[in-house]
Design an enzyme around this catalytic site. Structure first.
Site, short mmCIF file in Angstrom:
data_model
loop_
_atom_site.label_atom_id
_atom_site.label_comp_id
_atom_site.label_asym_id
_atom_site.label_seq_id
_atom_site.Cartn_x
_atom_site.Cartn_y
_atom_site.Cartn_z
N ASP A 30 -2.62 -15.85 0.51
CA ASP A 30 -2.00 -14.98 -0.48
C ASP A 30 -0.90 -15.75 -1.20
OD1 ASP A 30 -1.98 -11.59 -0.64
OD2 ASP A 30 -0.33 -12.64 -1.64
N LYS A 35 5.05 -12.18 2.50
CA LYS A 35 3.97 -11.52 3.23
C LYS A 35 3.35 -12.49 4.24
CE LYS A 35 1.25 -8.35 1.09
NZ LYS A 35 0.18 -7.80 0.26
N LEU A 158 -13.61 0.83 2.50
CA LEU A 158 -12.70 1.33 3.55
C LEU A 158 -11.78 2.42 3.02
CD1 LEU A 158 -9.55 0.27 3.14
CD2 LEU A 158 -10.48 -1.84 3.99
N ASN A 213 -16.66 6.19 -5.82
CA ASN A 213 -15.29 6.72 -5.93
C ASN A 213 -15.19 7.81 -6.99
OD1 ASN A 213 -14.28 5.25 -3.88
ND2 ASN A 213 -12.87 4.02 -5.08
N PHE A 255 -16.07 16.25 0.08
CA PHE A 255 -14.64 16.17 -0.24
C PHE A 255 -14.20 17.46 -0.93
CE2 PHE A 255 -12.25 11.95 -0.52
CZ PHE A 255 -12.59 11.64 0.78
N ALA A 258 -9.22 21.80 -1.25
CA ALA A 258 -8.35 22.11 -2.39
C ALA A 258 -6.92 21.72 -2.03
CB ALA A 258 -8.43 23.59 -2.70
N GLY A 263 -4.91 10.95 -5.14
CA GLY A 263 -3.93 9.93 -5.54
C GLY A 263 -4.38 8.62 -4.93
N CYS A 266 -6.85 3.83 -5.43
CA CYS A 266 -8.25 3.65 -5.87
C CYS A 266 -8.77 4.73 -6.81
CB CYS A 266 -9.15 3.52 -4.66
SG CYS A 266 -8.85 1.98 -3.76
N ARG A 334 1.09 4.68 -3.75
CA ARG A 334 0.59 4.46 -5.10
C ARG A 334 -0.08 5.75 -5.62
NH1 ARG A 334 -2.26 -1.40 -4.24
NH2 ARG A 334 -2.73 -0.53 -2.19
#
Ligand code: NAD
Length: 436
Positions: A30, A35, A158, A213, A255, A258, A263, A266, A334
């Site tokens: 990285d 990190k 994942l 997604n 999914f 309600a 969020g 992704c 995020r």
């Protein structure tokens, strides 16, 4: 097998640690020096259940190392994964800056050691990327590196919070493109996982990721749109979803919860990128635009629910917030709905004290001045109301009698429908939830 993983975020770290656990020699690379320093010491930079333990075990066994240095580490790897971020660009398209720079760094490092590289290098894209990005990466690599390589698209599925479980037991592994030798190497690498492998061409693999997604995001927006109807007609959206899930074509895992909407790092960016892909190829997917708009609206809807519960007077109200992260079992903030809702609460003059089992540190970057409690009950002391933003299990098992004693006013606005409405109401709370 010798493996290099470029970009040690949520995906790259799980991939590095998981592949090392399967017995491979892995180097995680990285550009973030801090990190890498932490990782070398066995400190996991993210909260992900079970990950730190496997990280430490493999560091100790010497199967896993971390580095900032490409040149020293790339040339000996047979398989090189690209797992860098692909954030949302200004126009909604995925920003490929990191993918391109990672590809260039890989290519230059391989080129430095050209003479040593007679064997094939399999360069695997794990990042979520727009259609045709595999060809872009191939072009960058071949600009600098003249040796034998093959590009494979291997999208990642994942789920944060369950990433270790998902690595070792994936529903499927998608492998797009790659010559026969590359396919054989990848199948061998993943063989211990015993998962179904779907071999496709490059664009199909790239599309499967966005398609999955976007589909899941649509399910969430659909149930949230329905929740508004349920409220108007007096139906219970949880029971509506239950009834739908009993249809095998819809399925128990659908999914259909309600709440505050999706969020995370992704769904929001991937659905926008998918919309742009449709536009770019002159095949617009209008259903996704509606899903995205419904998701944005849902946060405002929920905030209006809070306003109504407080009779449009939030000024100086002491509000306890349970949950900050975009979902349980993660510290990832995020695009978390809690961020938008807290901003609106603060704007209205409310005093917020938040509690999240793991996301406090990240939340302080967004809200350095709000109160943070070390325990869920601590946040309730003297509160005029409680707002639930994340469905952590520990919240589900709360003691309403104790809560009522701690709070100034027994009022709950639940953005995740975590209790049957009868429970808090039975304990004397004014209780508002979504779609029931
Ligand atoms: P992240 O932001 O957590 O991590 C990305 C990492 O890449 C960072 O550590 C960054 O320092 C590093 N990086 C950037 N440029 C680099 C370079 N040139 N060389 C080396 N390292 C570099 O990202 P993430 O959440 O792990 O996501 C990675 C990709 O996987 C994205 O495309 C994302 O859409 C996709 N994805 C994410 C998830 C998820 O749940 N997070 C799930 C599936 C797919």
């Amino acid at each position: 097998m010798k493996i290099a993983v470029i970009g040690i975020g949520y995906v790259g770290l799980v991939q590095s640690v998981g592949l090392a656990e399967l017995g491979n020699d892995v180097v995680g690379i990285d550009i973030d020096k801090e990190k890498i320093k932490k990782l070398k010491l066995g400190i996991c930079p993210i909260y992900e259940p079970g990950l730190e333990e496997i990280l430490k075990r493999n560091l100790k066994a010497g199967r896993l190392v971390f580095s900032n240095n490409f040149a020293e580490n790339i040339f000996s790897a047979k398989v090189i994964f690209i797992a860098v971020g692909t954030p949302e660009g200004e126009d909604g398209r995925a920003d490929l800056t990191y993918v391109k720079s990672a590809a260039e760094m890989i290519a230059k490092s391989l080129a430095k050691n050209n003479s040593k590289n007679q064997e094939i290098k399999v360069i695997v894209n794990k990042s979520t990327v727009p259609i045709g990005t595999g060809d872009v990466v191939a072009k960058i690599i071949s600009q600098f590196y003249k040796g034998n390589f093959s590009i494979v698209s291997n999208p990642e599925f994942l789920r944060e919070g369950q990433a270790v479980k998902d690595f070792f037991g994936p529903d499927r592994i998608v492998l797009g493109n790659g010559n026969d030798e590359a396919k054989k190497i990848m199948a061998e690498l993943y063989a211990p996982l015993n998962a179904p492998i779907l071999f496709t061409n490059l664009v199909t693999a790239e599309l499967i990721k966005y398609a999955s997604n976007s589909f899941l995001a649509c399910e969430i927006s659909y149930i949230n749109a329905l929740s508004r109807v349920a409220e108007k007609v007096g139906a219970d959206i949880t029971e509506v979803a239950e009834g739908m899930k009993l249809d095998k074509r819809i399925g128990k895992q659908a999914f259909l919860n309600a709440g505050l909407g999706y969020g995370g790092s992704c769904f929001p960016k991937d659905i926008k990128a998918m919309i742009k892909i449709g536009e770019d190829f002159k095949a617009p997917i209008e259903i996704l635009e509606a899903a995205e708009k419904t998701n944005q609206d849902q946060r405002r809807f929920f905030y209006h629910k809070i306003e109504k519960a407080f009779e449009n007077n939030l000024k100086n109200k002491k509000i306890a917030v349970w949950g900050l992260a975009f979902k349980p079992q993660t510290d990832d903030l995020r695009e978390a709905p809690a961020l938008d809702v807290i901003k609106l609460l603060l704007k209205a003059g409310a005093k917020v004290t938040a509690y999240d089992p793991v996301a406090e540190k990240n939340a302080k970057k967004f809200f350095p001045k709000i109160g943070y409690a070390k325990k869920s009950t601590e946040a309730l002391k003297g509160a005029d109301g409680l707002i639930v933003m994340t469905e952590w299990d520990e919240f589900k098992e709360c003691d309403f009698i104790k809560m009522k004693k701690l709070m100034k006013t027994p009022l709950i606005v639940d953005g995740r429908n975590i209790w049957p409405a009868t429970k808090p109401r039975g304990a004397g709370f004014r209780y508002f939830s979504v779609g029931r």
